[in-house]
Design a protein around this motif. Structure first.
Motif, PDB file in Angstrom:
ATOM      1  N   ARG A   1       0.831  -1.208   0.000  1.00 36.33           N
ATOM      2  CA  ARG A   1       0.000   0.000   0.000  1.00 36.33           C
ATOM      3  C   ARG A   1       0.862   1.252   0.000  1.00 36.33           C
ATOM      4  N   ALA A   2       1.974   1.221   0.765  1.00 33.72           N
ATOM      5  CA  ALA A   2       2.873   2.376   0.786  1.00 33.72           C
ATOM      6  C   ALA A   2       3.463   2.622  -0.589  1.00 33.72           C
ATOM      7  N   ALA A   3       3.820   1.541  -1.287  1.00 30.44           N
ATOM      8  CA  ALA A   3       4.401   1.692  -2.616  1.00 30.44           C
ATOM      9  C   ALA A   3       3.413   2.309  -3.579  1.00 30.44           C
ATOM     10  N   SER A   4       2.158   1.888  -3.496  1.00 31.29           N
ATOM     11  CA  SER A   4       1.173   2.385  -4.444  1.00 31.29           C
ATOM     12  C   SER A   4       0.735   3.805  -4.131  1.00 31.29           C
ATOM     13  N   ALA A   5       0.838   4.228  -2.859  1.00 32.35           N
ATOM     14  CA  ALA A   5       0.382   5.563  -2.486  1.00 32.35           C
ATOM     15  C   ALA A   5       1.307   6.637  -3.042  1.00 32.35           C
ATOM     16  N   GLY A   6       2.614   6.403  -3.000  1.00 31.61           N
ATOM     17  CA  GLY A   6       3.571   7.379  -3.513  1.00 31.61           C
ATOM     18  C   GLY A   6       3.781   8.531  -2.545  1.00 31.61           C
ATOM     19  N   GLY A   7       4.958   9.133  -2.629  1.00 28.83           N
ATOM     20  CA  GLY A   7       5.257  10.317  -1.836  1.00 28.83           C
ATOM     21  C   GLY A   7       6.019  10.022  -0.571  1.00 28.83           C
ATOM     22  N   ALA A   8       5.573   9.087   0.265  1.00 27.06           N
ATOM     23  CA  ALA A   8       6.233   8.788   1.527  1.00 27.06           C
ATOM     24  C   ALA A   8       7.362   7.779   1.309  1.00 27.06           C
ATOM     25  N   TRP A   9       8.350   7.810   2.189  1.00 22.99           N
ATOM     26  CA  TRP A   9       9.440   6.835   2.119  1.00 22.99           C
ATOM     27  C   TRP A   9       8.922   5.447   2.497  1.00 22.99           C
ATOM     28  N   PHE A  10       9.398   4.419   1.803  1.00 16.49           N
ATOM     29  CA  PHE A  10       9.042   3.045   2.139  1.00 16.49           C
ATOM     30  C   PHE A  10      10.235   2.145   1.830  1.00 16.49           C
ATOM     31  N   ASP A  11      10.168   0.921   2.294  1.00 15.34           N
ATOM     32  CA  ASP A  11      11.237  -0.060   2.112  1.00 15.34           C
ATOM     33  C   ASP A  11      10.930  -0.903   0.882  1.00 15.34           C
ATOM     34  N   SER A  12      11.647  -0.646  -0.218  1.00 18.74           N
ATOM     35  CA  SER A  12      11.365  -1.386  -1.452  1.00 18.74           C
ATOM     36  C   SER A  12      11.893  -2.814  -1.411  1.00 18.74           C
ATOM     37  N   ALA A  13      12.659  -3.156  -0.362  1.00 24.11           N
ATOM     38  CA  ALA A  13      13.117  -4.534  -0.193  1.00 24.11           C
ATOM     39  C   ALA A  13      12.185  -5.347   0.692  1.00 24.11           C
ATOM     40  N   ASP A  14      11.058  -4.768   1.087  1.00 19.01           N
ATOM     41  CA  ASP A  14      10.082  -5.510   1.887  1.00 19.01           C
ATOM     42  C   ASP A  14       9.677  -6.788   1.150  1.00 19.01           C
ATOM     43  N   PRO A  15       9.626  -7.926   1.837  1.00 21.69           N
ATOM     44  CA  PRO A  15       9.324  -9.192   1.164  1.00 21.69           C
ATOM     45  C   PRO A  15       8.024  -9.171   0.365  1.00 21.69           C
ATOM     46  N   ALA A  16       6.997  -8.445   0.852  1.00 27.03           N
ATOM     47  CA  ALA A  16       5.731  -8.387   0.115  1.00 27.03           C
ATOM     48  C   ALA A  16       5.925  -7.731  -1.245  1.00 27.03           C
ATOM     49  N   LEU A  17       6.726  -6.654  -1.284  1.00 23.67           N
ATOM     50  CA  LEU A  17       6.981  -5.974  -2.544  1.00 23.67           C
ATOM     51  C   LEU A  17       7.883  -6.801  -3.448  1.00 23.67           C
ATOM     52  N   VAL A  18       8.843  -7.479  -2.859  1.00 21.19           N
ATOM     53  CA  VAL A  18       9.716  -8.345  -3.663  1.00 21.19           C
ATOM     54  C   VAL A  18       8.897  -9.435  -4.337  1.00 21.19           C
ATOM     55  N   ARG A  19       7.947 -10.027  -3.606  1.00 17.28           N
ATOM     56  CA  ARG A  19       7.077 -11.040  -4.210  1.00 17.28           C
ATOM     57  C   ARG A  19       6.242 -10.448  -5.336  1.00 17.28           C
ATOM     58  N   ASP A  20       5.710  -9.233  -5.115  1.00 19.83           N
ATOM     59  CA  ASP A  20       4.928  -8.583  -6.171  1.00 19.83           C
ATOM     60  C   ASP A  20       5.782  -8.332  -7.409  1.00 19.83           C
ATOM     61  N   HIS A  21       7.032  -7.927  -7.195  1.00 20.99           N
ATOM     62  CA  HIS A  21       7.922  -7.648  -8.326  1.00 20.99           C
ATOM     63  C   HIS A  21       8.261  -8.922  -9.090  1.00 20.99           C
ATOM     64  N   VAL A  22       8.537  -9.995  -8.364  1.00 22.10           N
ATOM     65  CA  VAL A  22       8.849 -11.267  -9.031  1.00 22.10           C
ATOM     66  C   VAL A  22       7.646 -11.732  -9.843  1.00 22.10           C
ATOM     67  N   ARG A  23       6.453 -11.621  -9.272  1.00 23.38           N
ATOM     68  CA  ARG A  23       5.242 -12.009  -9.983  1.00 23.38           C
ATOM     69  C   ARG A  23       5.068 -11.155 -11.238  1.00 23.38           C
ATOM     70  N   ALA A  24       5.337  -9.850 -11.122  1.00 23.00           N
ATOM     71  CA  ALA A  24       5.219  -8.962 -12.272  1.00 23.00           C
ATOM     72  C   ALA A  24       6.182  -9.367 -13.389  1.00 23.00           C
ATOM     73  N   CYS A  25       7.405  -9.721 -13.031  1.00 22.12           N
ATOM     74  CA  CYS A  25       8.382 -10.161 -14.035  1.00 22.12           C
ATOM     75  C   CYS A  25       7.912 -11.423 -14.744  1.00 22.12           C
ATOM     76  N   GLU A  26       7.300 -12.341 -13.991  1.00 24.40           N
ATOM     77  CA  GLU A  26       6.796 -13.574 -14.592  1.00 24.40           C
ATOM     78  C   GLU A  26       5.662 -13.293 -15.567  1.00 24.40           C
ATOM     79  N   VAL A  27       4.728 -12.427 -15.165  1.00 24.63           N
ATOM     80  CA  VAL A  27       3.598 -12.095 -16.037  1.00 24.63           C
ATOM     81  C   VAL A  27       4.087 -11.428 -17.317  1.00 24.63           C
ATOM     82  N   MET A  28       5.006 -10.465 -17.193  1.00 23.20           N
ATOM     83  CA  MET A  28       5.480  -9.752 -18.368  1.00 23.20           C
ATOM     84  C   MET A  28       6.330 -10.640 -19.271  1.00 23.20           C
ATOM     85  N   ALA A  29       7.035 -11.604 -18.696  1.00 19.54           N
ATOM     86  CA  ALA A  29       7.793 -12.541 -19.530  1.00 19.54           C
ATOM     87  C   ALA A  29       6.852 -13.359 -20.400  1.00 19.54           C
ATOM     88  N   ARG A  30       5.729 -13.814 -19.832  1.00 15.47           N
ATOM     89  CA  ARG A  30       4.752 -14.548 -20.631  1.00 15.47           C
ATOM     90  C   ARG A  30       4.105 -13.646 -21.674  1.00 15.47           C
TER      91      ARG A  30
END
Length: 220
Positions: free
Chosen positions: A16-45
């Motif tokens: 939610r912090a990532a999507s809101a924008g503006g405030a500082w957040f931890d981009s290495a948070d495991p939830a975001l890392v999972r979202d990023h990996v999933r995004a890479c898989e979808v775009m590869a297909r």
């Protein structure tokens, strides 16, 4: 194949912090890392299905991207960070190898045309090297600090090849951005703008119409 590999909208605090924008957040948070990996898989297909009609390929992104307007197309080589913060209006066209680093919403109006090799980047990082480096928390987990001001592109905009749009920028309706530009600040509506940094050059007016030339060629 509609929704194949799609991820749900952000559900954890970090996402939610990532999507809101503006405030500082931890981009290495495991939830975001999972979202990023999933995004890479979808775009590869998605990028592997070049033999499919555009409409069928785009069906793969419904439920994955934040919004996919009717008639919009992403060409091969498109990449995203998360996907759920990318919003496409109707009848948008993105040429080859466009990149969307969507830590915050990247929003396109209708009838937007984007040339090849363009990048839309929302992330900002600390300027001090010690704060920018990956840090170890008390729990042993890594921390990478980031904030992501959103990007907005108005309806009817044309962005030529190899343009970079920086965090927090708004490009006004009907503007044209020349190739190779680096857009670091807002561009007013209906302006021709180009350069590094990108600057408004002049207003686009009816004097720029090609209607007479098309009629003379018999194709209007």
């Amino acid at each position: 194949m509609a929704g194949d590999g799609a991820c749900a909208p952000p559900c954890g605090p970090a996402a939610r912090a990532a999507s809101a924008g503006g405030a500082w957040f931890d981009s290495a948070d495991p939830a975001l890392v999972r979202d990023h990996v999933r995004a890479c898989e979808v775009m590869a297909r998605f990028n592997a299905q070049q033999g499919m009609p555009d409409a069928e390929r785009m069906e793969m992104l419904h439920g994955f991207l934040g919004a996919v307007g009717e008639g919009s197309t992403l060409s091969a080589g498109a990449q995203v960070d998360y996907g759920y913060n990318l919003f496409l209006g109707r009848n948008c066209f993105f040429n080859f190898n466009c990149t969307f680093l969507d830590g915050a919403p990247i929003t396109f109006g209708d009838d937007v045309a984007v040339g090849p090799g363009c990048s839309f980047v929302t992330p900002l990082h600390p300027l001090l090297a010690r704060e920018r480096a990956r840090q170890e928390g008390a729990d042993g987990a890594g921390r990478v600090w980031e904030r992501s001001p959103p990007i907005t592109v108005g309806s009817g905009v044309w962005i030529a090849a190899n343009v970079t749009v920086n965090p927090g920028v708004t490009i006004g309706e009907g503007a044209v951005i020349g190739s190779g530009s680096v857009v670091t600040r807002d561009i007013p509506p209906r302006m021709l703008a180009y350069g590094n940094p990108c600057r408004p050059v002049r207003e686009i007016t009816e004097a720029d119409s090609v209607a007479d030339a098309l009629a003379e060629a018999g194709i209007a």
